[in-house]
Structures are given as structure tokens and as C-alpha cells.
Write an enzyme that holds these catalytic residues in place. Structure first.
Site, PDB file in Angstrom:
ATOM      1  N   CYS A 120       0.807  -1.226   0.000  1.00  7.50           N
ATOM      2  CA  CYS A 120       0.000   0.000   0.000  1.00  7.50           C
ATOM      3  C   CYS A 120       0.840   1.277   0.000  1.00  7.50           C
ATOM      4  O   CYS A 120       0.286   2.374  -0.012  1.00  7.50           O
ATOM      5  CB  CYS A 120      -0.914   0.018   1.214  1.00  7.50           C
ATOM      6  SG  CYS A 120      -0.013   0.127   2.780  1.00  7.50           S
ATOM      7  N   GLN A 121       2.164   1.164   0.003  1.00  7.61           N
ATOM      8  CA  GLN A 121       3.009   2.342   0.169  1.00  7.61           C
ATOM      9  C   GLN A 121       2.745   3.421  -0.881  1.00  7.61           C
ATOM     10  O   GLN A 121       2.797   4.607  -0.574  1.00  7.61           O
ATOM     11  CB  GLN A 121       4.497   1.948   0.159  1.00  7.61           C
ATOM     12  CG  GLN A 121       4.914   1.131   1.352  1.00  7.61           C
ATOM     13  CD  GLN A 121       4.715  -0.368   1.166  1.00  7.61           C
ATOM     14  OE1 GLN A 121       3.948  -0.818   0.332  1.00  7.61           O
ATOM     15  NE2 GLN A 121       5.419  -1.156   1.963  1.00  7.61           N
TER      16      GLN A 121
END
Length: 182
Positions: A120-121
Site C-alpha cells: 500500500c506504500q
């Protein structure tokens, strides 16, 4: 009240909120005074419902624990980070392997459930929300794996920001391809 740690050899004291169970399999010692409630819950039995899961981008195994608590054990967990693999093994039953899913999909089991906690970065508002983050493309690998393994159920988890802004195109691609597959 004495708040020191109880000796492992001392008899267990009754402490409100602390559960002590036989068959303990976890890392923390439930006989230690002050152990959190969750620390005394044994690992769920693998495949107790008869359904099997394949876990992608597994991290420390939180999603796997949730499914295992409902009787769906992860037969195989895949992550590319060694520390995640080690944490997954401490928290779950089954096998965890280091693997880069962008390198190929040979030798995957045919699960009932495909669990994916894709990176999800590049989407998260806690980070840079970098549209060019190469990890954003890994969301599409969930569909690639589902084409090969043909699970009954697919569960994909990510941060809410994956649905907003220009990053949304990755989620829409995932959704569209899954709908196309049926």
C-alpha cells in the site's frame, strides 16, 4: 498490587482479563503476569474447515490469522521480505516462502480462498502517494494468480486511499479484470 512478572515455576495467579489455556503454541508465555489477552490464544488449527487459502503479500500474517480463526488455514504464504516471512511463521501454521510474484507463477497451489494484502506504500496517505511506485503494479498480480489458481473466493485488502485520486486506476483495473474472469 504486585506488578512484577510471575516466575515460570510459580503457580498461575487469577488475573482479570488474562486467559490461560492448555496447548499454548504462541511466543509469549501466558503464565507471565500482565500478558495481554490476545497473547494467550493458541494458533488456530490449519485447515479445520477443509478450505485452504493461498496468501499473497502476507506480511506478518494478520489477514491469515483472521481467516484461520474461522477455520480457513493458509496452506502457503508468499512475501518478498525475509522479516515478514519470519513473522508470518511465528504467527501462523503452514508454510511461508520468499518469492517475487513479478518473476513468475509456477508451482502455486489451487486454494479455495486467495488472500491478498497487496503493498500500500504508493497509495497510502501516510506516505508519498507516489503514482510511479512500482509496488502499485503488484495489485494486478492478484488477478494473474487467480487466473492460474482458480480460487472460489478472492479477498484483496488495501488502504482506503487506493480508491482515490489517480492511484484509483490500479484498483479499477483489478476490479475490472476480476469481473471479466467471472
Amino acid at each position: 498490587m504486585d506488578r512484577s512478572l510471575a516466575s515460570r515455576d510459580a503457580p498461575a495467579r487469577d488475573v482479570p482479563g488474562i486467559v490461560r489455556e492448555s496447548g499454548w503454541k504462541g511466543r509469549a508465555d501466558p503464565g507471565v503476569f500482565g500478558a495481554p489477552l490476545f497473547a494467550s490464544v493458541p494458533k488456530p488449527a490449519l485447515l479445520s474447515s477443509g478450505w485452504r487459502a493461498l496468501s499473497l503479500f502476507s506480511g506478518c500474517g494478520g489477514l491469515d490469522l483472521g481467516f484461520a480463526s474461522e477455520g480457513i488455514g493458509s496452506e502457503l504464504a508468499i512475501d518478498s521480505e525475509p522479516t515478514c516471512r519470519e513473522a508470518w511463521q511465528r504467527n501462523n501454521e503452514g508454510e511461508a516462502v520468499l518469492r517475487d510474484l513479478s518473476a513468475g507463477l509456477v508451482g502455486l497451489p489451487r486454494p479455495d480462498v486467495l488472500i491478498a494484502g497487496a503493498p500500500c506504500q504508493g497509495f497510502s496517505t501516510s506516505g508519498k502517494r507516489n503514482l510511479a511506485d512500482s509496488r502499485n503494479e503488484l495489485l494486478a498480480r492478484v488477478v494473474d494468480v487467480s487466473e492460474v489458481t482458480v480460487p472460489r473466493v478472492i479477498v484483496v485488502e488495501n488502504v482506503p486511499a487506493a480508491l482515490s485520486g489517480r492511484q484509483r486506476r490500479h484498483w479499477e483495473e483489478l476490479e475490472g479484470r476480476l469481473k471479466w474472469l467471472g
